[in-house]
Motif scaffolding. Structure first.
Motif, PDB file in Angstrom:
ATOM      1  N   ASN A   1      38.429 -11.877  35.389  1.00 11.89           N
ATOM      2  CA  ASN A   1      37.927 -11.409  36.688  1.00 11.89           C
ATOM      3  C   ASN A   1      36.538 -10.775  36.641  1.00 11.89           C
ATOM      4  OD1 ASN A   1      38.311  -8.782  35.689  1.00 11.89           O
ATOM      5  ND2 ASN A   1      40.195  -8.425  36.855  1.00 11.89           N
TER       6      ASN A   1
ATOM      7  N   SER B   1      45.246 -10.224  40.311  1.00 10.79           N
ATOM      8  CA  SER B   1      43.955  -9.586  40.097  1.00 10.79           C
ATOM      9  C   SER B   1      43.415  -9.116  41.439  1.00 10.79           C
ATOM     10  CB  SER B   1      42.963 -10.567  39.459  1.00 10.79           C
ATOM     11  OG  SER B   1      41.661  -9.998  39.422  1.00 10.79           O
TER      12      SER B   1
ATOM     13  N   THR C   1      45.195 -12.039  30.437  1.00 10.21           N
ATOM     14  CA  THR C   1      44.235 -11.557  31.434  1.00 10.21           C
ATOM     15  C   THR C   1      43.068 -10.893  30.721  1.00 10.21           C
ATOM     16  OG1 THR C   1      45.407  -9.440  31.608  1.00 10.21           O
ATOM     17  CG2 THR C   1      46.033 -11.173  33.163  1.00 10.21           C
ATOM     18  N   THR C   2      41.891 -10.981  31.314  1.00  9.79           N
ATOM     19  CA  THR C   2      40.727 -10.303  30.747  1.00  9.79           C
ATOM     20  C   THR C   2      39.767  -9.900  31.858  1.00  9.79           C
ATOM     21  OG1 THR C   2      38.863 -10.468  29.203  1.00  9.79           O
ATOM     22  CG2 THR C   2      39.510 -12.492  30.340  1.00  9.79           C
ATOM     23  N   ASP C   3      39.086  -8.779  31.638  1.00  8.11           N
ATOM     24  CA  ASP C   3      38.070  -8.344  32.596  1.00  8.11           C
ATOM     25  C   ASP C   3      36.677  -8.807  32.178  1.00  8.11           C
ATOM     26  OD1 ASP C   3      37.743  -6.600  30.440  1.00  8.11           O
ATOM     27  OD2 ASP C   3      38.721  -4.935  31.472  1.00  8.11           O
TER      28      ASP C   3
ATOM     29  N   ALA D   1      43.757  -5.018  31.058  1.00  2.17           N
ATOM     30  CA  ALA D   1      42.390  -5.270  31.515  1.00  2.17           C
ATOM     31  C   ALA D   1      42.182  -4.709  32.918  1.00  2.17           C
ATOM     32  CB  ALA D   1      42.100  -6.775  31.506  1.00  2.17           C
ATOM     33  N   LYS D   2      40.950  -4.336  33.229  1.00  2.00           N
ATOM     34  CA  LYS D   2      40.619  -3.749  34.541  1.00  2.00           C
ATOM     35  C   LYS D   2      40.967  -4.719  35.670  1.00  2.00           C
ATOM     36  CE  LYS D   2      36.562  -1.245  32.736  1.00  2.00           C
ATOM     37  NZ  LYS D   2      36.508  -1.923  31.411  1.00  2.00           N
ATOM     38  N   GLY D   3      41.545  -4.160  36.723  1.00  2.00           N
ATOM     39  CA  GLY D   3      41.742  -4.932  37.945  1.00  2.00           C
ATOM     40  C   GLY D   3      42.998  -5.765  38.014  1.00  2.00           C
TER      41      GLY D   3
ATOM     42  N   LEU E   1      35.401  -7.850  35.791  1.00  5.15           N
ATOM     43  CA  LEU E   1      35.220  -6.451  36.164  1.00  5.15           C
ATOM     44  C   LEU E   1      34.688  -5.562  35.033  1.00  5.15           C
ATOM     45  CD1 LEU E   1      38.278  -5.747  38.495  1.00  5.15           C
ATOM     46  CD2 LEU E   1      35.895  -6.143  39.122  1.00  5.15           C
ATOM     47  N   ALA E   2      34.636  -6.076  33.809  1.00  5.21           N
ATOM     48  CA  ALA E   2      34.057  -5.286  32.716  1.00  5.21           C
ATOM     49  C   ALA E   2      32.556  -5.101  32.901  1.00  5.21           C
ATOM     50  CB  ALA E   2      34.335  -5.955  31.372  1.00  5.21           C
TER      51      ALA E   2
ATOM     52  N   CYS F   1      39.460 -14.642  40.179  1.00  6.21           N
ATOM     53  CA  CYS F   1      39.231 -14.915  38.756  1.00  6.21           C
ATOM     54  C   CYS F   1      38.846 -16.374  38.547  1.00  6.21           C
ATOM     55  CB  CYS F   1      40.512 -14.682  37.954  1.00  6.21           C
ATOM     56  SG  CYS F   1      41.254 -13.064  38.120  1.00  6.21           S
TER      57      CYS F   1
END
Length: 406
Positions: A237, A35, A195-197, A11-13, A239-240, A39
């Motif tokens: 976080n 991150s 983790t996920t954006d 995931a981003k970041g 960031l998506a 988050c």
């Protein structure tokens, strides 16, 4: 929505690191996830009354801190049954990471796995934190190192990731876990970090996590022992750039589906990598009157030592399965049950309406000799179903656990 390569750095970041710090004799033993932006965090934890110090620390962070940004995990020592000193070492670990990352110590989650009753070698732990910060990377290789660094008796690292669309934005959920023995989550020694954006509120993230765990980690068992350290954490976080998920609806359902895909993949890897195991044993109960009934029946079968031993012996001893269903506490009519065995080698109906079909023992043995074996029980009472995962019971399980500390 599709599975993709990677783990906690997908995931981003998110960046990660994994190293050999010196806690164990000769294997990587510390990992960090970070991150680049704060988050929201959610988690589920062991139901064992005996809770390890890091479980208590993380519960406080998840329940009382608005944000979290880092995870520090070690293998080799569980930091369980260690009293006030164990809690102090959690704080010292978090404080060391916080100072280096310029965040609050209450934004640092900690996790430990290994032998119960030993104090953490805190000087080594803090030196490990110092060593990992400069190594933090968003590369796939960094995620691999982190996943390898939380292994104990695991024989393979466990990672999974999925990408999907939310409001025209590409979103990723990725994770890693460890678990091979003392696996019977009731939310092993089981650790999971996802983790996920995705942009999602803390409340909805916790709702998704709690729902997903019921159908994934809580549906696996290796040996019936619920660990003192079971911890499943998720960090989001945002960031998506999708519209923040703040309530149930289509976006929440899509996110939950993706989270379930990752958690199911990790759960199956843990079950299949049970200590000494040679096969993943999947049990599907279909035609149930309710989800609860199906869950009870399927879990009773995967926790039956006699059934697990039969799977190891490639023996189609279906009476053990029906027996395990019978003492589960769930009501059903055994004279209406159809039972199948299935694997890459084929599918075979073993019993129909509670009676043997006169099946080929040779074909049954062939089906049960694969590395992934499924038993399907149709109890013909409704439309509900559930799937549980376990493994066979082998000679090596006893060997591994008889001398675990030595």
């Amino acid at each position: 929505m599709q599975m993709t390569e990677g783990g906690v750095t997908a995931a981003k970041g998110f960046v990660a690191a994994g190293i050999y710090a010196g806690i164990k004799k000769d294997k990587k033993d510390m990992a960090m996830i970070y991150s680049k932006v704060p988050c929201v965090a959610a988690g589920t934890f062991t139901t064992n009354i005996v809770k390890a110090a890091p479980v208590k620390w993380d519960q406080d962070v998840v329940y009382h801190s608005e944000k979290a940004q880092a995870v520090v995990a070690n293998s080799g020592v569980a930091n369980a049954c260690t009293g006030e000193e164990g809690m102090r070492y959690c704080r010292e670990t978090a404080r060391t990471a916080a100072e280096l990352l310029n965040i609050s110590e209450k934004e640092v989650l900690v996790a430990s796995t290994g032998v119960i009753g030993r104090q953490l070698p805190i000087d080594i732990i803090k030196e490990g934190v110092v060593s990992m910060v400069p190594l933090l990377s968003e590369s796939k290789e960094a995620g691999i190192l982190a996943a390898e660094s939380i292994m104990t008796t695991d024989t393979i690292r466990k990672e999974a990731a999925v990408t999907f669309e939310l409001g025209g934005r590409t979103v990723t959920v990725g994770g890693m876990s460890k678990g091979s023995g003392m696996i019977h989550p009731n939310m092993c020694t089981m650790l999971s970090f996802v983790t996920t954006d995705a942009a999602i509120s803390k409340e909805m993230l916790q709702k998704a996590q709690s729902a997903s765990v019921k159908d994934t980690y809580n549906m696996i068992s290796v040996d019936g022992d619920t660990s003192t350290n079971d911890t499943a954490l998720i960090l989001a976080n945002g960031l998506a750039g999708n519209d923040e998920i703040t309530e149930e609806g289509e976006d929440f359902d899509t996110f939950l589906k993706a989270l379930n895909m990752v958690n199911t993949a990790l759960a199956k890897k843990m079950a299949g990598d049970g200590e000494g195991a040679t096969a993943l044993f999947e049990v599907k109960v279909i035609g149930a009157e309710s989800k609860e009934q199906a869950v009870t029946l399927s879990k009773s079968v995967i926790t039956s030592n006699l059934t697990k031993a039969a799977i190891f012996g490639h023996d189609a001893n279906w009476g053990r399965i029906l027996c395990a269903m019978g003492y589960s506490g769930a009501e059903f009519d055994p004279e209406k049950v159809d039972l199948y065995f299935e694997s890459a080698a084929g599918k075979l109906k073993i019993i129909e309406n509670g009676v043997s079909t006169g099946y080929s023992e040779e074909l049954a043995t062939k089906i049960l000799s694969e590395k992934e074996v499924t038993a399907i029980a149709d109890i013909k009472m409704g439309d509900a179903c559930a799937t549980a995962w376990g493994c066979d019971l082998t000679f090596d399980y006893v060997k591994i656990n008889a001398d675990y500390r030595s």
